[in-house]
Design an enzyme around this catalytic site. Sequence first.
Site, PDB file in Angstrom:
ATOM      1  N   TYR A   1      -2.277   5.571  -4.582  1.00 53.86           N
ATOM      2  CA  TYR A   1      -3.506   6.361  -4.468  1.00 53.86           C
ATOM      3  C   TYR A   1      -3.451   7.533  -5.445  1.00 53.86           C
ATOM      4  CZ  TYR A   1      -5.758   4.110  -0.463  1.00 53.86           C
ATOM      5  OH  TYR A   1      -6.420   3.234   0.350  1.00 53.86           O
TER       6      TYR A   1
ATOM      7  N   HIS B   1     -13.572  -1.659  -1.744  1.00 53.53           N
ATOM      8  CA  HIS B   1     -12.584  -1.330  -0.715  1.00 53.53           C
ATOM      9  C   HIS B   1     -12.904  -2.063   0.595  1.00 53.53           C
ATOM     10  CE1 HIS B   1      -9.360   1.897  -0.583  1.00 53.53           C
ATOM     11  NE2 HIS B   1      -9.290   1.441   0.648  1.00 53.53           N
TER      12      HIS B   1
ATOM     13  N   THR C   1      -5.636   2.839  -7.136  1.00 59.46           N
ATOM     14  CA  THR C   1      -6.919   2.743  -6.424  1.00 59.46           C
ATOM     15  C   THR C   1      -7.733   3.994  -6.736  1.00 59.46           C
ATOM     16  OG1 THR C   1      -5.884   1.455  -4.681  1.00 59.46           O
ATOM     17  CG2 THR C   1      -7.977   2.512  -4.130  1.00 59.46           C
TER      18      THR C   1
ATOM     19  N   SER D   1       0.828  -1.214   0.000  1.00 61.21           N
ATOM     20  CA  SER D   1       0.000   0.000   0.000  1.00 61.21           C
ATOM     21  C   SER D   1       0.863   1.265   0.000  1.00 61.21           C
ATOM     22  CB  SER D   1      -0.872  -0.009   1.260  1.00 61.21           C
ATOM     23  OG  SER D   1      -1.380   1.274   1.523  1.00 61.21           O
TER      24      SER D   1
ATOM     25  N   LYS E   1      -8.105  -0.407  -9.461  1.00 56.71           N
ATOM     26  CA  LYS E   1      -8.802  -1.028  -8.317  1.00 56.71           C
ATOM     27  C   LYS E   1      -9.942  -0.148  -7.819  1.00 56.71           C
ATOM     28  CE  LYS E   1      -7.680  -2.638  -3.603  1.00 56.71           C
ATOM     29  NZ  LYS E   1      -8.253  -1.707  -2.658  1.00 56.71           N
TER      30      LYS E   1
END
Length: 387
Positions: free
Chosen positions: A130, A276, A156, A107, A252
């Site tokens: 992100y 999520h 994401t 992440s 995603k």
Amino acid sequence: MPVITEIEDLKRIYRRRVPKMFYDYCESGSWSEQTFRENSSDFDKLYLRQRVAVDMAGRSTKTQMIGQDVSMPVALAPVGLTGMQHYDGEIKAARAAGDFGVPYCLSTMSICSIEDVAENSDKPFWMQVYTLKDDDFMQRLFDRAKDAKCSAAVITVDLQLLGQRHKDLKNGLSAPPKLTPQSVANMMTKVQWGLGMLQTKRRFFGNIVGHAQGVEDASSLSSWTAEAFDQSLNWDRIREFRKMWDGPLIIKGIMDPRDALEACNVGADAIIVSNHGGRQLDGALSSIRALERIMDTVGDKIEVHLDSGVRSGQDVLKATAMGAKGVWIGRAYVYGLGAMGQEGVTKALEVMHKELDMSMALTGHTDIKNVDRDILMIPKDFSDNWK
Ligand SMILES: Cc1cc2nc3c(=O)[nH]c(=O)nc-3n(C[C@H](O)[C@H](O)[C@H](O)COP(=O)(O)O)c2cc1C
């Protein structure tokens, strides 16, 4: 040590061993948690067709995700703050995944940095990114992932705003944990966790601290999040991110066939049908319900994966049968990590593999690549009937 035969066993140990603040951070969804709950319970509404007197010898769960060999169609999803569930958690999860032959995705919000995970694990991992306003930071994140030899990037797209989880606000979630009388009292009962944390220097957001200004802990993270995340995100912007990364790319957070079609146009290699883990839009459909319609819309255009709610090999089999080429797990491996570190992640993968292998056999299949919707009984009102 109790005998561990299912993911639920790991969750019970995890709950005992990890401070409440981090258990709650993992084990919650946004607002009323409807979507969080239904992500898992909807899998139980799909039935498997039992077949008998079929040769079940010589089975294989080996396949490929985005053209990369995997020992089963399962990947470890990006999970923020993994290094707070167990010391050096990201490194341990990456090692367990590498040894098992499944992808690990780091992440953006990890404790161990990209470089740290690369130095301390020997298989290439995937990097989740992100969508942030700061182009320089974004480009550097992709460049760092490239230097670390990450073999895919995951963008994401469902977190322009941070979903509210009541427990995190009430617990004052932070990394390292904020010392209040309650949190100290709770942490004192988590001896193994505490001893582990004392052994490591990795207690901050490794990808952010020193790379983004003003982020020293999770409390500053929420204000940074409000500032840094791009609320004006659109598909043109995602196309710009595509240009920043020339390797395999996965999008995603897709829950609607129209968005799935858009994702096909940005040059992604795969999409993940995901809400999520029920942490963003509460009241959204479970991802397993959203999958069929998305498969029917884009299944012949792009590789489709799924996450959210997967807790067993049977769930993996059902999603695979619906058409998903990869099934991602978040909490299921975090339970293992919090319970027993690297060994616990390996245990979670072993449990899932055994369940997947045996359930596949009992539906009359010996090769995961040949499993299709024929093994499923899907209730008439199960799937998204959006028009
Ligand atoms: C504690 C926690 C932290 C997460 N952090 C991230 C993250 O940093 N980036 C991201 O793309 N998804 C994140 N997710 C979502 C997961 O990648 C994945 O979509 C979700 O966990 C799947 O649902 P499951 O936990 O029911 O398997 C997080 C999920 C959890 C539970």
